[in-house]
Structure formats: structure tokens, C-alpha cells
Design a protein around this motif. Structure first.
Motif, PDB file in Angstrom:
ATOM      1  N   VAL A 135      37.696  -2.224   7.381  1.00  0.00           N
ATOM      2  CA  VAL A 135      38.943  -2.144   7.775  1.00  0.00           C
ATOM      3  C   VAL A 135      39.466  -3.103   8.727  1.00  0.00           C
ATOM      4  O   VAL A 135      40.771  -3.104   9.817  1.00  0.00           O
ATOM      5  N   GLN A 136      38.220  -4.729   9.535  1.00  0.00           N
ATOM      6  CA  GLN A 136      38.162  -5.200  10.467  1.00  0.00           C
ATOM      7  C   GLN A 136      39.754  -6.299   9.962  1.00  0.00           C
ATOM      8  O   GLN A 136      40.361  -6.767  10.553  1.00  0.00           O
ATOM      9  N   LEU A 137      39.206  -5.421   8.801  1.00  0.00           N
ATOM     10  CA  LEU A 137      40.757  -7.391   8.015  1.00  0.00           C
ATOM     11  C   LEU A 137      42.012  -6.812   8.073  1.00  0.00           C
ATOM     12  O   LEU A 137      42.771  -7.320   8.488  1.00  0.00           O
ATOM     13  N   LEU A 138      42.149  -5.005   7.949  1.00  0.00           N
ATOM     14  CA  LEU A 138      44.012  -4.942   8.067  1.00  0.00           C
ATOM     15  C   LEU A 138      43.881  -5.322   9.823  1.00  0.00           C
ATOM     16  O   LEU A 138      44.731  -4.936   9.671  1.00  0.00           O
ATOM     17  N   LEU A 139      42.836  -4.274  10.298  1.00  0.00           N
ATOM     18  CA  LEU A 139      43.019  -4.655  11.676  1.00  0.00           C
ATOM     19  C   LEU A 139      43.367  -5.894  12.078  1.00  0.00           C
ATOM     20  O   LEU A 139      44.176  -5.990  13.704  1.00  0.00           O
ATOM     21  N   GLY A 140      42.940  -7.028  11.356  1.00  0.00           N
ATOM     22  CA  GLY A 140      42.912  -8.054  11.500  1.00  0.00           C
ATOM     23  C   GLY A 140      44.141  -8.608  11.770  1.00  0.00           C
ATOM     24  O   GLY A 140      44.639  -9.151  12.487  1.00  0.00           O
ATOM     25  N   TYR A 141      44.650  -8.496  10.560  1.00  0.00           N
ATOM     26  CA  TYR A 141      46.133  -8.537   9.962  1.00  0.00           C
ATOM     27  C   TYR A 141      47.131  -8.107  11.270  1.00  0.00           C
ATOM     28  O   TYR A 141      47.675  -8.455  11.704  1.00  0.00           O
ATOM     29  N   LEU A 142      46.723  -7.102  11.654  1.00  0.00           N
ATOM     30  CA  LEU A 142      47.763  -5.959  12.611  1.00  0.00           C
ATOM     31  C   LEU A 142      48.396  -6.749  14.170  1.00  0.00           C
ATOM     32  O   LEU A 142      49.129  -6.395  14.613  1.00  0.00           O
ATOM     33  N   ILE A 143      47.112  -7.288  14.228  1.00  0.00           N
ATOM     34  CA  ILE A 143      46.651  -7.646  15.619  1.00  0.00           C
ATOM     35  C   ILE A 143      47.484  -9.015  15.917  1.00  0.00           C
ATOM     36  O   ILE A 143      48.479  -9.213  16.872  1.00  0.00           O
TER      37      ILE A 143
ATOM     38  N   SER B 187      36.414  -0.123  19.113  1.00  0.00           N
ATOM     39  CA  SER B 187      35.841   0.430  18.209  1.00  0.00           C
ATOM     40  C   SER B 187      35.458   0.924  17.315  1.00  0.00           C
ATOM     41  O   SER B 187      34.472   1.538  16.715  1.00  0.00           O
ATOM     42  N   ARG B 188      36.354   0.240  15.770  1.00  0.00           N
ATOM     43  CA  ARG B 188      35.639  -0.053  14.963  1.00  0.00           C
ATOM     44  C   ARG B 188      34.474  -0.630  14.957  1.00  0.00           C
ATOM     45  O   ARG B 188      33.395  -0.070  13.587  1.00  0.00           O
ATOM     46  N   ILE B 189      34.232  -1.757  15.564  1.00  0.00           N
ATOM     47  CA  ILE B 189      32.840  -2.667  15.948  1.00  0.00           C
ATOM     48  C   ILE B 189      32.027  -1.935  16.977  1.00  0.00           C
ATOM     49  O   ILE B 189      30.473  -1.695  15.854  1.00  0.00           O
ATOM     50  N   ILE B 190      32.141  -1.132  17.576  1.00  0.00           N
ATOM     51  CA  ILE B 190      30.931   0.264  18.286  1.00  0.00           C
ATOM     52  C   ILE B 190      30.823   1.473  17.683  1.00  0.00           C
ATOM     53  O   ILE B 190      29.428   1.226  16.652  1.00  0.00           O
ATOM     54  N   TRP B 191      31.550   1.318  16.376  1.00  0.00           N
ATOM     55  CA  TRP B 191      31.119   3.166  15.428  1.00  0.00           C
ATOM     56  C   TRP B 191      30.622   2.139  14.582  1.00  0.00           C
ATOM     57  O   TRP B 191      29.261   3.345  14.127  1.00  0.00           O
ATOM     58  N   GLY B 192      30.552   0.689  14.196  1.00  0.00           N
ATOM     59  CA  GLY B 192      29.848   0.738  13.421  1.00  0.00           C
ATOM     60  C   GLY B 192      28.605   0.244  13.118  1.00  0.00           C
ATOM     61  O   GLY B 192      26.931   0.791  13.185  1.00  0.00           O
ATOM     62  N   GLN B 193      28.518  -0.076  15.143  1.00  0.00           N
ATOM     63  CA  GLN B 193      27.035  -0.638  15.471  1.00  0.00           C
ATOM     64  C   GLN B 193      26.415   1.012  15.490  1.00  0.00           C
ATOM     65  O   GLN B 193      24.987   1.293  15.513  1.00  0.00           O
ATOM     66  N   MET B 194      26.480   2.245  15.865  1.00  0.00           N
ATOM     67  CA  MET B 194      26.438   3.251  16.085  1.00  0.00           C
ATOM     68  C   MET B 194      25.711   3.739  14.410  1.00  0.00           C
ATOM     69  O   MET B 194      24.826   4.660  14.839  1.00  0.00           O
ATOM     70  N   LEU B 195      26.701   3.529  13.532  1.00  0.00           N
ATOM     71  CA  LEU B 195      25.978   4.345  12.704  1.00  0.00           C
ATOM     72  C   LEU B 195      24.866   3.004  11.943  1.00  0.00           C
ATOM     73  O   LEU B 195      24.443   3.831  11.854  1.00  0.00           O
TER      74      LEU B 195
ATOM     75  N   ALA C  13      25.751  -8.251   6.634  1.00  0.00           N
ATOM     76  CA  ALA C  13      26.660  -6.701   6.628  1.00  0.00           C
ATOM     77  C   ALA C  13      26.202  -5.747   6.969  1.00  0.00           C
ATOM     78  O   ALA C  13      26.872  -4.472   7.125  1.00  0.00           O
ATOM     79  N   GLU C  14      24.727  -5.529   7.762  1.00  0.00           N
ATOM     80  CA  GLU C  14      24.237  -4.228   8.052  1.00  0.00           C
ATOM     81  C   GLU C  14      24.084  -4.151   9.725  1.00  0.00           C
ATOM     82  O   GLU C  14      23.696  -3.966  10.379  1.00  0.00           O
ATOM     83  N   ARG C  15      24.512  -6.127   9.979  1.00  0.00           N
ATOM     84  CA  ARG C  15      24.585  -6.119  11.945  1.00  0.00           C
ATOM     85  C   ARG C  15      22.822  -6.087  12.216  1.00  0.00           C
ATOM     86  O   ARG C  15      23.114  -5.210  13.181  1.00  0.00           O
ATOM     87  N   ILE C  16      22.381  -6.851  11.273  1.00  0.00           N
ATOM     88  CA  ILE C  16      21.142  -6.494  11.367  1.00  0.00           C
ATOM     89  C   ILE C  16      20.706  -7.306  13.282  1.00  0.00           C
ATOM     90  O   ILE C  16      21.219  -8.985  13.600  1.00  0.00           O
ATOM     91  N   GLN C  17      19.813  -7.445  14.116  1.00  0.00           N
ATOM     92  CA  GLN C  17      20.584  -7.444  15.568  1.00  0.00           C
ATOM     93  C   GLN C  17      18.514  -8.069  15.807  1.00  0.00           C
ATOM     94  O   GLN C  17      17.826  -9.529  15.508  1.00  0.00           O
ATOM     95  N   LYS C  18      17.101  -7.416  14.794  1.00  0.00           N
ATOM     96  CA  LYS C  18      15.741  -8.157  14.875  1.00  0.00           C
ATOM     97  C   LYS C  18      15.361  -7.824  13.777  1.00  0.00           C
ATOM     98  O   LYS C  18      15.525  -6.960  12.533  1.00  0.00           O
ATOM     99  N   LEU C  19      14.240  -9.320  12.375  1.00  0.00           N
ATOM    100  CA  LEU C  19      14.121  -9.421  12.038  1.00  0.00           C
ATOM    101  C   LEU C  19      11.954  -9.550  11.820  1.00  0.00           C
ATOM    102  O   LEU C  19      12.223 -10.232  12.462  1.00  0.00           O
ATOM    103  N   ASP C  20      11.981  -9.148  11.074  1.00  0.00           N
ATOM    104  CA  ASP C  20      10.201  -9.579  11.529  1.00  0.00           C
ATOM    105  C   ASP C  20      10.279  -8.717   9.971  1.00  0.00           C
ATOM    106  O   ASP C  20      10.491  -8.840   9.077  1.00  0.00           O
ATOM    107  N   THR C  21       8.662 -10.067   9.568  1.00  0.00           N
ATOM    108  CA  THR C  21       8.233  -9.672   8.407  1.00  0.00           C
ATOM    109  C   THR C  21       6.878 -10.081   8.248  1.00  0.00           C
ATOM    110  O   THR C  21       5.872  -9.862   8.968  1.00  0.00           O
ATOM    111  N   ILE C  22       6.470  -9.076   7.367  1.00  0.00           N
ATOM    112  CA  ILE C  22       4.641  -8.706   7.412  1.00  0.00           C
ATOM    113  C   ILE C  22       4.577  -8.101   5.904  1.00  0.00           C
ATOM    114  O   ILE C  22       5.233  -8.472   4.797  1.00  0.00           O
ATOM    115  N   GLN C  23       3.202  -8.798   5.930  1.00  0.00           N
ATOM    116  CA  GLN C  23       2.507  -9.197   4.706  1.00  0.00           C
ATOM    117  C   GLN C  23       2.239  -7.747   3.716  1.00  0.00           C
ATOM    118  O   GLN C  23       1.903  -6.639   4.360  1.00  0.00           O
ATOM    119  N   LEU C  24       3.137  -8.156   2.709  1.00  0.00           N
ATOM    120  CA  LEU C  24       2.693  -6.197   2.024  1.00  0.00           C
ATOM    121  C   LEU C  24       1.580  -5.451   1.359  1.00  0.00           C
ATOM    122  O   LEU C  24       0.523  -6.848   0.990  1.00  0.00           O
TER     123      LEU C  24
END
Length: 668
Positions: A475-483, A511-519, A565-576
Motif C-alpha cells: 500500500v505504501q508502494l502505491l501511495l509512494g508513487y502517487l505522491i 494514515s497507513r503508517i499509523i494504521w500499521g502501528q495500531m495493528l 516487517a512487523e515494525r518491532i521497536q523492542k527486542l529481548d533475548t531469553i534463554q529457552l
């Protein structure tokens, strides 16, 4: 007119590919539409409903649908997918393309000739186990292989490059794998022009390797002049990628375009002769195709030379207004012959860049015309780079998720000299072929390539200007070319209506970016991913990701792909640990210590690190609902477990075969 026809054909190709339309339906439709189109053309309506235009559009739409069906052999009785693929067969295949090998196998695209002595058609990916004692197969080699085709595996991990989808877009649905001892090579195989060109390219490379070029320089020379990137080191390739100059390492539209304008300049005296312009056009096109032959007639080179053959015709007409129509006509010709090219990244980038240069470059030149010739030439080069970068920016972000902010620096430092490098390189090839290449020429050319590598390396080291891990969806691809499109139109002729569309596009993009973050904030997922010699579970909660692993040093790029792809902001590594609750279900992990769940019965059982156990007895004891095995196990053990689960009628999921697994979080 050619632009409209091209767009309708492209739409037909997209519809046919994604909805798998058989060729018979559009063929019947065309038989009905063509007489109606002829009737509408005879009527020549000047007012009222545009019958001819509508019928022409529908006909070209059906043509696009038809060519994809024919290209992919849909509904064809002789296609290999009509055969029983669960049994081994004697496959007679012809090598049509040599792919870049990996650490484990040499890979080829093959055309099927026959199966069990019956004529068949289609393409197969052929993987041959690496053996240092044998030579690589060549284009046109014909082989007899007794084996069973395998489906191409899906991505092993979420948001990983989908190699199966990539091959499907080239008409390849299955692969065959074997070793060299199990194939029979035909002694006198039928030769094709592509095979002769490929063999000639290998001969050129062997001649160049006899000279004292450096290893790094030789790899770049092969890529730059002949389109073969197999010998480029990973470090050098990454430098070009990070500097925004990776297009230099693939013989593409840039190289062929430079060669075209060199030929136009060198052959300009021919215009003084009677019919000189036509003679010049024919000579230029023949020389372009001669270069394509020298470079092995690979798909990317054939595509680029086809496009610039039409550009040469546009230069012959000398009508700037026809440029878009000529480029669209070249695109139409290519997609009608090879419709699946439309889905290749190189094709998309090439045409996006060319269309952008033809459209945006003249507008940038009108903004400023410096009197000083040095400043003017620098501005022209910068304008071309900016125009091309604007054209490919959304596609680049969509596929590669990074933006080299110093692309204009690398282009300004390299592109002005690329014509000289290509011209000198062609001279080097000619002299090498006739065994007349002086050492000082070798040293000089080697020094030039080394200098170019150093410049690119310096630009790539400015890591602060390389913006990585940019989330960017379709969706951002198409909107990017429109802009971008509306922005260029607005800067050319500022109007309130255009400004409103521009602001609307920007708001929709945001709005697409905000919607993606909300999801993302509402999402929770637990995923078993595949990693060789390791066990990894992802637990995503909103924009946070916990990596549960048995080995924190062996994670690879699995996390990076998912985090972008999932817009991750925080990462944490834990022993299994050995046990987890997933919703209302229980997961128990059996590792090399072979500790069993004695007090409670788990719903899921994950086998890791090749535990020594009697699986049949364990299943009878705890009765799990599903068994999992990941990449930390020996394949021989996995095969035994799979058979045991089949006998017990318990679902078995091996990540090395079926890819990652997303656990259900049903809490009812």
C-alpha cells in the motif's frame, strides 16, 4: 496509444497470473472481440460512446491474459504437471540458464524435453550437489536424470524472501536434485544461440583470467562487462549495495544506455552519407545486440538491449514527445514475448528509472541552467541521478528496506567515468581475445577498477547515511508513487487541485503508517522458526519481540526480517525453557538431556538437539496432539520420527520441510 495498450496488457498479465486463468477463455473472447473491433473501426464514431477504444482495450486485456497462460503452459496436455509426479521418471532436460551456485549445490534452470520417452514441456530447477572434481554444466547441455520432482519449499521463516514465489514468477514450480554420478549427459546436444553466446562469454572470462588482474578486480570486471557476478566477494557486493551503486554490478539499462550514447556519438559521421541516419540506426542496433551476445544473452541483458533498441529508434525519429510512446512500445514487446518478466525486480527497476529520467530530468533542467560548463555538467549528472532515484525509490524500499542517502555522491564519482570504463573494458576484451593485450593496459585497467572499488568502499563506510530496516508494504508502494507523481506535476505547474491531491496522498501515506502501528500494538503471536543447529521461538506482544532460544550466538538474520516487517521497536533475548503455556495449551520441549514431562500431559511436544529417545513409547505415554521438530535435529532422526508419527496418526511438523509454525492463541 502505445502507453494505453501497454497498461491494458500489463493489467491482463497481472489478472492472469494471480487468478490462474486458462488460455482458452481469453482466446475465445478475442475471437468475439476482434470482429466487433473491426466493425467499430469501420463505423469511425466521432461522437457518443467510444466503441472502438473500449473494444481495443478489452482485446489487449485478453491478450495479456492469454500470453501468461501460454507462457506457463496452463491447460496444456503436454505440460509435465499433467503427469504423475509421485513416481520417479526418466527426465530429459536441457540447461537454459546457469544460476549462481551456493555452498551446497550448483543450480540450473532446465527446459523439459521428455519424461519417460514421452514429449513433455515446462521448466524445472535442477540442483546438482557440489563436487570440486567436475566442471559446471553449460547452457545447451542435455541431461537424462532418473528422479522424482520436488515442490519448491515455502519460506522457512516469517517475512523471509519467498524463493518459491520468485521461481513461480519465472514459470518454475518444481525442482529435481541429484549428484553428478546419477546423470547422463548427451554427447552431441542441439546447440542454440543462447548456448553459443554463453560459451563465448565463458571463453572471454577464461582469456581475462590468464592476465594479472586482482581477484577482487576480476570479479567486478566480469560483472561490469559481462553480467556474471559469481566471483564478487560478499564484502565488495555489500559495499556497492550500501553505497547505492549495486546497479553498476549488473549489466542492465545503465550500461546498455551508456554504450548506446557512446555508439551514437562515435557513429555520428555516418549521418553525412545518403540514407546515413538509417544506416546509423541499423549499425547501432546490431552493435547493441552484438554486445548482448558477448555478455551471454542472459535475460537481463536481452531485456535491456531490447529496451534501448527502441530508444535508438526514438533518437532516430528525433521527436522528444514520442519518447514515452517508444519506451512503452518496448515494454509492450517484451511483456508479450516474456510476460513473466513483469514480476522481476530488475525489469521493474529498469523501466521505473527510464520513465522517471525521461519525465523528470527535463523538468529539473528547466529549474536551473548554470552558465559554467563544469557546474552545468555536474547539475545534469545530479539531475539524472535524482530523477532515476525518485523513479525506483518506492520499489527499492519495498524490496530492500533501505535507502543509501549518499547515492548521489557515488553516482557523481563513478557514473561520469563509467562510459570510459565500459569503452576501455570492451577494448580489453577484444585485445584479450586476439592475444594482444599489453601488460600496461592490464595494469591500468586493474588500477581503475581498484580505484572505483575504493571510492565505493569509502562511500559505503559512511554508515550514518545508510538508512536501514525501513518498513514498507505494498500500500505504501502505491501511495509512494502517487505522491512522487503528483509532486512532480505540482512543481511543474502549481495548481490548487494538484496541491489538494498531493496533501491527500501524504495524509493517506501517514494514515497507513499509523494504521500499521495500531495493528501491531494489538497483535500477539508465538512462532516456532527454523534455524540450523538452534531452537528459536518468537513471542511478539505489540511492538515488542521476545526471542526464546537455546543459543543466543546463532540467530542469523531471522530476527531482522521479522522485526522490519512487523515494525518491532523492542527486542529481548531469553534463554529457552522446557515448558510453556500457549493459551490454554501446554508446550513441552525435549532437548539433548531427554527430560520427559512426567507429571502433566502436554498438547504440543517439540523435539530439539536430537534427543535419544523411544518416541513410540513416549507418544503412548503422554499422547500429545501434535509433534514438532526444528533445525537443531539430525535429518536422519527427523525421518524416523516422521514415520512413527504417521503410524500413530499424530500430526508432525518439521520446520526444515514445512517452514515456521504459528501457534494458535485460542484462550477459550
Amino acid at each position: 496509444m502505445s502507453i494505453k495498450l501497454t497498461l491494458w496488457v500489463v493489467l491482463g498479465i497481472v489478472i492472469s497470473y494471480y487468478f490462474e486463468v486458462a488460455p482458452l477463455l481469453p482466446l475465445i473472447a478475442m475471437f468475439v472481440l476482434l470482429p466487433l473491433m473491426y466493425w467499430a473501426g469501420k463505423k469511425q464514431h466521432r461522437e457518443g460512446f467510444p466503441y472502438f477504444e473500449v473494444l481495443t482495450s478489452l482485446t489487449t486485456l485478453c491478450l495479456g491474459i492469454l500470453v501468461v497462460g501460454i507462457s506457463m503452459n496452463r491447460g496444456m496436455s503436454h505440460h509435465y504437471t499433467r503427469l504423475d509426479l509421485n513416481k520417479e521418471k526418466a527426465w530429459q532436460v536441457k540447461v537454459i540458464e546457469v544460476l549462481k551456485p551456493n555452498n551446497y549445490s550448483q543450480r540450473y534452470v532446465t527446459q523439459i524435453i521428455a519424461a519417460d520417452d514421452k514429449l513433455a514441456s515446462g521448466k524445472l530447477l535442477f540442483s546438482l550437489t557440489v563436487d570440486s572434481t567436475i566442471k559446471e554444466l553449460q547452457v545447451d547441455d542435455e541431461l537424462l536424470i532418473h528422479t522424482k520432482p520436488e515442490s519448491i519449499r515455502p519460506p522457512s521463516n516469517p517475512h523471509q524472501f519467498d524463493y518459491r514465489s520468485y521461481l513461480e514468477k519465472q514459470g518454475i514450480q518444481h525442482q529435481i536434485r541429484t549428484d553428478f554420478a546419477s546423470i547422463i549427459t548427451k554427447v552431441s546436444a542441439h546447440k542454440t544461440l543462447f548456448g553459443v553466446a554463453s560459451k563465448f562469454r565463458e571463453h572471454i572470462i577464461s582469456k581475462l583470467k590468464e592476465k594479472d588482474f586482482g581477484a577482487e578486480e576480476m570479479g567486478v570486471i566480469q560483472a561490469l562487462l559481462l553480467g556474471k557476478r559469481d566471483d564478487i566477494s560478499e564484502n565488495t557486493y555489500n559495499n556497492y549495495k550500501n553505497a547505492g551503486a549495486v546497479h553498476i554490478l549488473a549489466v542492465s539499462g545503465l550500461h546498455v544506455g551508456i554504450i548506446l550514447f557512446l555508439l551514437e556519438f562515435m557513429l555520428s559521421p555516418l549521418e553525412r552519407l545518403p540514407k546515413g541516419k538509417i544506416l546509423k540506426l541499423i549499425t547501432v542496433v546490431l552493435l547493441l545486440w552484438g554486445y548482448a551476445f558477448v555478455a551471454g544473452l542472459s535475460p537481463s541483458i536481452v531485456r535491456a538491449v531490447t529496451m534501448f533498441s527502441f530508444v535508438a529508434y526514438a533518437l532516430y525519429l528525433n521527436r522528444p514527445t514520442n519518447s514515452f510512446n517508444i519506451i512503452a512500445l518496448s515494454m509492450l514487446f517484451i511483456v508479450l514475448v516474456k510476460p513473466l518478466f513483469l514480476f522481476q525486480v530488475g525489469f521493474q527497476l529498469s523501466y521505473a528509472a527510464v520513465f522517471a529520467i525521461v519525465w523528470i530530468y527535463p523538468k529539473l533542467q528547466k529549474l536551473w541552467f548554470p552558465e559554467n560548463i563544469i557546474i552545468r555538467k555536474t547539475w545534469q549528472l545530479l539531475s539524472v541521478s535524482v530523477a532515476a532515484q525518485l523513479g525506483v525509490l518506492p520499489i527499492s524500499l519495498f524490496y530492500f528496506h533501505q535507502f543509501p542517502a549518499l547515492f548521489f555522491i557515488s553516482n557523481l564519482l563513478v557514473i561520469p567515468f563509467l562510459g570510459l570504463i565500459l569503452g576501455s573494458g570492451i577494448l580489453v576484451i577484444i585485445l584479450a581475445l586476439i592475444d594482444s593485450l599489453p601488460q600496461f593496459v592490464v595494469d591500468s585497467f586493474n588500477w581503475v577498477i581498484k580505484l572505483m572499488n575504493s571510492v565505493i568502499g569509502w562511500v559505503a563506510q559512511q554508515e550514518g547515511f545508510i538508512i536501514k530496516n525501513i518498513p514498507f508494504d505494498s500500500v505504501q508502494l502505491l501511495l509512494g508513487y502517487l505522491i512522487i507523481t503528483v509532486l512532480v506535476v505540482f512543481l511543474s505547474k502549481p495548481k490548487w487541485k494538484v496541491a489538494l491531491v498531493l496533501f491527500g496522498g501524504i495524509i493517506a501515506f501517514q494514515s497507513r503508517i499509523i494504521w500499521g502501528q495500531m495493528l501491531v500494538q494489538e497483535k500477539e503471536a508465538i512462532i516456532l522458526v527454523h534455524r540450523s543447529r538452534n531452537t528459536i521461538l518468537f513471542h511478539q506482544l505489540g511492538d515488542s519481540l521476545s526471542i526464546l532460544t537455546s543459543d543466543k550466538t546463532n540467530l542469523g538474520n531471522v530476527i531482522d526480517n521479522y522485526a522490519v516487517a512487523e515494525r518491532i521497536q523492542k527486542l529481548d533475548t531469553i534463554q529457552l525453557k522446557n515448558s510453556y503455556h500457549i493459551g490454554q495449551k501446554k508446550l513441552f520441549i525435549v532437548d539433548s538431556l531427554t527430560v520427559f514431562p512426567l507429571e502433566e500431559r502436554p498438547d504440543y511436544l517439540l523435539l530439539t538437539q536430537s534427543p535419544k529417545l523411544n518416541l513410540e513409547r513416549l507418544l503412548d505415554s503422554i499422547k500429545p496432539k501434535k509433534i514438532f521438530a526444528d533445525g537443531s535435529n539430525y535429518p536422519s532422526l527427523v525421518k524416523k520420527w516422521k514415520l512413527t508419527c504417521a503410524q500413530k496418526e499424530i500430526p508432525f511438523h518439521y520446520t526444515g520441510e514445512k517452514g515456521y509454525y504459528i501457534f494458535s492463541l485460542d484462550r477459550d
